[in-house]
Design a protein around this motif. Sequence first.
Motif, short mmCIF file in Angstrom:
data_model
loop_
_atom_site.label_atom_id
_atom_site.label_comp_id
_atom_site.label_asym_id
_atom_site.label_seq_id
_atom_site.Cartn_x
_atom_site.Cartn_y
_atom_site.Cartn_z
N UNK A 46 0.85 -1.19 0.00
CA UNK A 46 0.00 0.00 0.00
C UNK A 46 0.89 1.24 0.00
N UNK A 47 1.28 1.69 -1.18
CA UNK A 47 2.18 2.86 -1.25
C UNK A 47 1.56 4.13 -0.67
N UNK A 48 0.22 4.16 -0.56
CA UNK A 48 -0.45 5.36 -0.04
C UNK A 48 -0.61 5.33 1.48
N UNK A 49 -0.16 4.27 2.10
CA UNK A 49 -0.32 4.16 3.56
C UNK A 49 0.44 5.29 4.27
N UNK A 50 -0.28 6.01 5.12
CA UNK A 50 0.36 7.09 5.89
C UNK A 50 0.86 6.52 7.20
N UNK A 51 2.17 6.52 7.37
CA UNK A 51 2.73 6.00 8.62
C UNK A 51 2.46 6.98 9.75
N UNK A 52 2.09 6.47 10.93
CA UNK A 52 1.84 7.37 12.06
C UNK A 52 3.10 8.15 12.45
N UNK A 53 2.88 9.29 13.07
CA UNK A 53 4.01 10.15 13.44
C UNK A 53 5.02 9.42 14.32
N UNK A 54 4.51 8.68 15.32
CA UNK A 54 5.44 8.03 16.25
C UNK A 54 6.39 7.09 15.52
N UNK A 55 5.91 6.53 14.43
CA UNK A 55 6.71 5.56 13.67
C UNK A 55 7.83 6.26 12.90
N UNK A 56 7.55 7.49 12.51
CA UNK A 56 8.52 8.22 11.69
C UNK A 56 9.50 9.04 12.51
N UNK A 57 9.19 9.24 13.77
CA UNK A 57 9.96 10.21 14.56
C UNK A 57 11.07 9.58 15.40
N UNK A 58 11.26 8.28 15.29
CA UNK A 58 12.23 7.64 16.17
C UNK A 58 12.92 6.49 15.44
N UNK A 59 14.23 6.38 15.61
CA UNK A 59 14.91 5.21 15.05
C UNK A 59 15.00 4.16 16.15
N UNK A 60 13.92 3.36 16.24
CA UNK A 60 13.75 2.40 17.33
C UNK A 60 14.95 1.46 17.43
N UNK A 61 15.26 1.10 18.65
CA UNK A 61 16.42 0.29 19.02
C UNK A 61 17.67 0.67 18.22
N UNK A 62 17.79 1.97 17.96
CA UNK A 62 18.97 2.56 17.29
C UNK A 62 19.13 2.07 15.86
N UNK A 63 18.06 1.58 15.27
CA UNK A 63 18.13 1.19 13.85
C UNK A 63 18.22 2.48 13.04
N UNK A 64 19.37 2.71 12.36
CA UNK A 64 19.55 4.01 11.70
C UNK A 64 18.49 4.26 10.62
N UNK A 65 17.74 5.34 10.79
CA UNK A 65 16.71 5.69 9.81
C UNK A 65 15.40 4.96 9.99
N UNK A 66 15.30 4.06 10.94
CA UNK A 66 14.06 3.32 11.16
C UNK A 66 13.80 2.33 10.03
N UNK A 67 12.61 1.72 10.08
CA UNK A 67 12.27 0.66 9.11
C UNK A 67 11.38 1.17 8.00
N UNK A 68 11.01 2.45 8.05
CA UNK A 68 9.95 2.92 7.17
C UNK A 68 10.33 3.20 5.74
#
Lengths: 77, 352
Positions: free
Chosen positions: B112-134
């Motif tokens: 779903x290329x139109x899926x809007x990722x929630x803000x919390x998902x975009x604002x943090x590189x969880x467990x120090x994963x550089x750039x996150x998974x998004x």
Amino acid sequence: MTTMPDRPQPGFFADEMTERVFASVVALAAEVSILRERVAQLEQAQGIAPAGDDPARAAEDFVADVFGHLARPLPQM
Amino acid sequence: MNARTGNEPVAAVTLDGDTAAYQRFIGQMRKLWAGPLYRRLRDEAKELGDGAGFETRLQALPTHQFFGWFEYNLQNMKYSSRRGIAAAVETHREKLEQELARPLSQGRLTENPDLAAPDYYQENDFHQHPGGLGGDAIAAVVYREGAGAAAGVVGKAGLHNRFAKAALGDRKPKRVLDIGCGFGRSTQAFADLGPDVEAVGIDLSASCVRLSAQIAEERPEGSNTRYIQADGAEVPLPDGSFDVVTSTMLLHEMPPEAIRQLISESYRLLAPGGVAVHLDFLPPDDAFLTALYHGHSDRNAEPFMHTLAGMDLDGDHRAAGFSAVEISSFAEDDAPRGETWRLPWTIIKAIK
């Protein structure tokens, strides 16, 4: 996005100099560990050392030798 | 089915010799941190006594300062240094992007290329994963390689199968939804529960569902899995269409309101009598371990571990309509407890 380069580097030690020195020591040890593996591979290739030495075991011994003392209680003054 | 030769895994990454040696060093340092250094800290913490200010006194210990340094910096080095996993995977980008874009069987993957990722998902590189998974097409490969490198937790052999069995006991589900499926290991673990199981994995990350689908495509046991790029708070599937809704290490990546939405959505998606079961981390009833839990939250870029610990998960499930709620600790392996630092694994289970 708060990515790694943007995020303020947290401090863990009571003073900044200790922070920097310890980071340098660990970085240096990492390089030494890499070089130890290279030497071991060369020695094995030349038949100087026995083949099949476990690099993970060698890294474990190296880390224990260099940093293991951190986990031991300080001597009473 | 893609044609492949040999036993090379999908989107394989071969580390060069120096990177592999570097990661071995990090792994051994992590073992020192989680073993002997942890035990020294535990023993020193016993001398601090209980009561107000415990956490402050703990943080003042030199051993705690080393403990914190190891926890933060070894994860940082593992992922983001010159010889980190992110840099190693990057050198394979062209090959990986091609492999992840290979054709798949009909229905295996819904993006779903139109899926809007929630803000919390975009604002943090969880467990120090550089750039996150998004955003990055190969982020899932970084995640998978990071999970298996340097004594990582997620890559621990058998964790997911162990959870799937512990979560359901004698229940034999036919339809399982795995929210936040990552690279599909958790989805496959539930699919492996029986030949009649059909498991659907969803994730916000296009990279993750692509990698999961490609892995499933390659394996006979993956035939009963499919993957959808979707948000667990709004799943594009009908009411009552699952016997089990599950997640593994997801809730602590979400703020409370998003967790409550996920709980409500799980209730909608489950058939009557269905089970919602999540594997995550909650602080145990111990001041020292609770301090380490919150310290891990700060040091490992896991801001929502703090808020998860403060939630009334029992009440939130009941408010969504669930009847029985059970929260219990989970043994991720058979190692003796108390001798090494471990995440406080917890199963949260609710019946519709």
